[in-house]
Design a protein around this motif. Structure first.
Motif, short mmCIF file in Angstrom:
data_model
loop_
_atom_site.label_atom_id
_atom_site.label_comp_id
_atom_site.label_asym_id
_atom_site.label_seq_id
_atom_site.Cartn_x
_atom_site.Cartn_y
_atom_site.Cartn_z
N MET A 131 0.74 -1.38 -0.08
CA MET A 131 -0.13 -0.15 -0.05
C MET A 131 0.93 1.27 -0.15
SD MET A 131 -3.19 1.05 2.56
CE MET A 131 -4.14 2.45 2.28
N LYS A 132 0.50 2.17 -0.79
CA LYS A 132 1.15 3.42 -0.94
C LYS A 132 0.52 4.65 -0.26
CE LYS A 132 3.85 6.31 -4.30
NZ LYS A 132 4.10 6.55 -5.52
N THR A 133 1.30 5.13 0.84
CA THR A 133 0.92 6.28 1.38
C THR A 133 1.77 7.56 1.74
OG1 THR A 133 1.92 5.53 3.59
CG2 THR A 133 -0.34 4.63 3.26
N HIS A 134 1.03 8.61 1.65
CA HIS A 134 1.62 9.95 1.73
C HIS A 134 1.19 10.81 2.71
CE1 HIS A 134 4.04 13.18 0.14
NE2 HIS A 134 3.03 14.11 0.57
N PHE A 135 2.09 11.46 3.54
CA PHE A 135 1.74 12.05 4.77
C PHE A 135 1.93 13.78 4.39
CE2 PHE A 135 2.22 8.16 6.72
CZ PHE A 135 1.67 7.88 7.84
N ILE A 136 0.76 14.60 4.56
CA ILE A 136 1.04 15.78 4.57
C ILE A 136 1.01 16.37 5.95
CG2 ILE A 136 -0.26 17.94 3.72
CD1 ILE A 136 -1.56 16.39 1.87
N ALA A 137 2.34 16.91 6.14
CA ALA A 137 2.64 17.35 7.61
C ALA A 137 3.17 15.90 8.31
CB ALA A 137 1.67 18.15 8.34
N ILE A 138 4.33 15.13 7.77
CA ILE A 138 4.81 14.07 8.42
C ILE A 138 5.65 14.17 9.43
CG2 ILE A 138 7.07 14.13 7.02
CD1 ILE A 138 6.56 10.97 6.60
N GLY A 139 5.94 15.62 9.81
CA GLY A 139 6.84 15.62 11.19
C GLY A 139 6.14 15.97 12.39
N GLY A 140 4.78 15.92 12.31
CA GLY A 140 4.18 15.88 13.72
C GLY A 140 4.44 14.79 14.64
N SER A 141 4.60 15.13 16.06
CA SER A 141 4.65 14.21 17.01
C SER A 141 3.91 12.79 17.01
CB SER A 141 4.67 14.69 18.42
OG SER A 141 3.11 15.00 18.67
N ALA A 142 2.52 13.02 16.53
CA ALA A 142 1.74 11.63 16.24
C ALA A 142 2.17 11.34 14.94
CB ALA A 142 0.23 12.13 16.39
N MET A 143 2.02 12.11 13.89
CA MET A 143 2.12 11.81 12.27
C MET A 143 3.43 10.96 12.21
SD MET A 143 -0.57 12.83 10.50
CE MET A 143 -0.01 13.64 8.66
N HIS A 144 4.49 11.40 12.75
CA HIS A 144 5.84 10.82 12.26
C HIS A 144 5.89 9.37 12.93
CE1 HIS A 144 7.74 11.47 16.23
NE2 HIS A 144 8.58 10.59 15.87
N ASN A 145 5.18 9.13 14.21
CA ASN A 145 4.94 7.86 14.94
C ASN A 145 4.17 6.95 13.73
OD1 ASN A 145 6.47 7.34 17.37
ND2 ASN A 145 5.30 9.10 17.95
N LEU A 146 3.23 7.21 13.14
CA LEU A 146 2.18 6.51 12.51
C LEU A 146 3.09 6.37 11.14
CD1 LEU A 146 -0.43 5.29 11.56
CD2 LEU A 146 -1.20 7.75 10.91
N ALA A 147 3.90 7.26 10.64
CA ALA A 147 4.59 7.02 9.35
C ALA A 147 5.54 5.71 9.56
CB ALA A 147 5.41 8.25 8.94
N ILE A 148 6.15 5.91 10.71
CA ILE A 148 7.07 4.83 11.14
C ILE A 148 6.66 3.38 11.19
CG2 ILE A 148 8.79 4.11 12.77
CD1 ILE A 148 9.68 7.19 13.38
N ALA A 149 5.31 3.46 11.73
CA ALA A 149 4.54 2.19 12.23
C ALA A 149 4.38 1.73 10.71
CB ALA A 149 3.37 2.43 13.03
N LEU A 150 3.64 2.31 9.77
CA LEU A 150 3.50 1.95 8.27
C LEU A 150 4.69 1.55 7.71
CD1 LEU A 150 0.64 4.62 7.31
CD2 LEU A 150 0.47 2.40 8.69
N LYS A 151 5.81 2.04 7.95
CA LYS A 151 6.90 1.69 7.19
C LYS A 151 7.28 0.31 7.71
CE LYS A 151 10.85 2.31 4.89
NZ LYS A 151 11.09 2.43 3.42
#
Length: 445
Positions: A1-21
């Motif tokens: 699955m291909k995902t893109h984060f708009i505002a990836i640097g947030g404290s919550a957002m970056h944790n989700l990005a890492i979890a999906l990676k």
């Protein structure tokens, strides 16, 4: 699955990005500024954007999910491109629901205490090697990433925030989770910039209780009158489990929980933390953790990051920092601190810098918040008021609203720092309350 984060640097957002990676997803993202520790953690996983800014060309038709953070604005160029291509756009909580809709969802809500309670639950489960998916807003000892998503785990534990979901989804985040098991720790007006009246704020919790799945469970703080009213007026069907502050005592500076199994020594202090612990115990019971196992694990819980967290100082002085900034959180932190160190000279510093805390109407909620401290200081930046386009606030108004004539008020960081240097940190105990950093004050020196 291909995902893109708009505002990836947030404290919550970056944790989700890492979890999906970690889950094997293809992850990209953008942001206009990324700070530590998000920057290093994203870089380590190979998903740190090559340059800062918004790049519509990153948004392509083969992206399966665009995840939009609160930091982005409605006119964000990447968001516009995603809409143009008809891509599926998720808020952070909406995407978490999609990842957990086939699991049993445990959601911890409340104006205060939710991060600590969620952290306590995860600490106990981790201690006993019980695998669950989770999302929590604070860093916890023993966990690399504060979001975990798997295919196999049956439960997902979620910290439920009442703030807005995204710039284009103005629902409270916790309304998207549809909990099977929920906890409500307390209700005290917050986020005044979004919820203009107290009733508007309470309404979010009414909706949250209404969102509990039929036949679900709600663990709730029976000592909070607003919580009790919301629970008693709920019309949907769920099992209700009340909790209250358990018995405890402080002996030689150590807190002991009084239980049927004997006294349990704890590494945290404060009546509000004992109340949080009791809520966590009831949730753990619903997850199959016996009381004996809960107490065994909770003895080693040292607290969530920035929640009455002890700072190691070079001079060995006693200093704690706390994320407290909302009135109810400040009052709870001060009360706990004064109870724990009743025979010491107590210094308390509070920084006001959120929209709510700098609103003259909301300031009334801080009445007597710093009572019990021998030396109380409030700091706010006049420059911050200008940036937020808010009206000036006088130090006299702060003293009036706090109902504390002996309050010291600083509006300039340099003057605050100069005063800080005059204090002998090895004498007395210090409580530093802020979601900021007191204008760059180094608390370790």
């Amino acid at each position: 699955m291909k995902t893109h984060f708009i505002a990836i640097g947030g404290s919550a957002m970056h944790n989700l990005a890492i979890a999906l990676k970690d889950k094997g997803y293809q992850v990209t993202g953008s942001d206009d500024a990324i700070f530590e520790p998000s920057k290093s953690r994203l870089e380590k996983k190979g998903i740190l954007p090559a340059e800062m800014g918004w790049f519509p060309e990153k948004i392509t038709s083969d992206i399966d999910a665009v995840i939009l953070g609160m930091h982005a604005h409605q006119d964000n160029p990447e968001l516009a491109k995603a809409k143009e291509l008809g891509l599926k756009i998720y808020s952070y909580p909406e995407f978490l629901y999609e990842q957990s809709k086939d699991k049993t969802r445990v959601v911890i809500a409340g104006s205060h205490g939710k991060t600590t309670i969620t952290s306590m639950i995860l600490h106990v489960l981790n201690f006993h090697q019980k695998e669950v998916d989770f999302m929590v807003g604070a860093q916890l000892e023993g966990f690399d990433c504060m979001v975990k998503l798997t295919q196999d785990n049956d439960f997902m534990v979620l910290e439920g925030d009442e703030y807005l979901s995204s710039p284009i989804d103005l629902r409270s985040k916790f309304l998207l989770y549809q909990p099977n098991i929920a906890l409500m720790s307390g209700i005290a007006w917050d986020h005044i910039n979004v919820f203009k009246t107290f009733d508007d704020y309470i309404e979010q919790f009414r909706k949250f209780v209404a969102s509990i799945t039929p036949g679900g469970i709600l663990v709730y703080n029976e000592e909070d009158t607003e919580v009790v009213k919301v629970v008693e007026n709920a019309e949907n069907y769920f099992r209700k489990i009340p909790y209250k502050t358990p018995e405890y005592e402080i002996t030689n500076g150590k807190v002991y929980l009084k239980t049927e199994m004997g006294d349990v020594p704890l590494s945290v202090f404060g009546a509000h933390n004992l109340l949080n612990l009791e809520g966590a115990r009831h949730i753990c019971q619903t997850l199959g953790i016996m009381d004996e196992d809960f107490y065994e694990a909770i003895m080693s819980f040292k607290g969530a990051s920035k929640r009455l967290e002890k700072v190691e100082r070079e001079d060995k002085g006693t200093l704690y920092k706390d994320f407290a900034h909302a009135p109810s959180k400040v009052k709870a932190a001060v009360k706990a601190f004064c109870e724990q160190f009743k025979n010491e000279k107590k210094y308390g510093f509070l920084e006001l810098h959120t929209y709510s805390s700098l609103n003259p109407v909301f300031l009334e909620q801080y009445d007597h918040a710093m009572d019990g401290l021998d030396n109380a200081v409030v700091f706010y930046s006049e420059d911050a008021l200008k940036i937020k386009r808010m009206e000036p606030i006088s130090p006299e108004l702060i003293k009036e609203k706090f109902k504390n004539e002996n309050l010291k008020v600083f509006t300039n960081a340099e003057e605050l720092h100069a005063y800080w240097e005059t204090l002998d940190k090895t004498q007395g105990v210090y409580l530093m309350m802020s979601s900021g950093n007191f204008g760059g004050l180094d608390l370790t020196k």
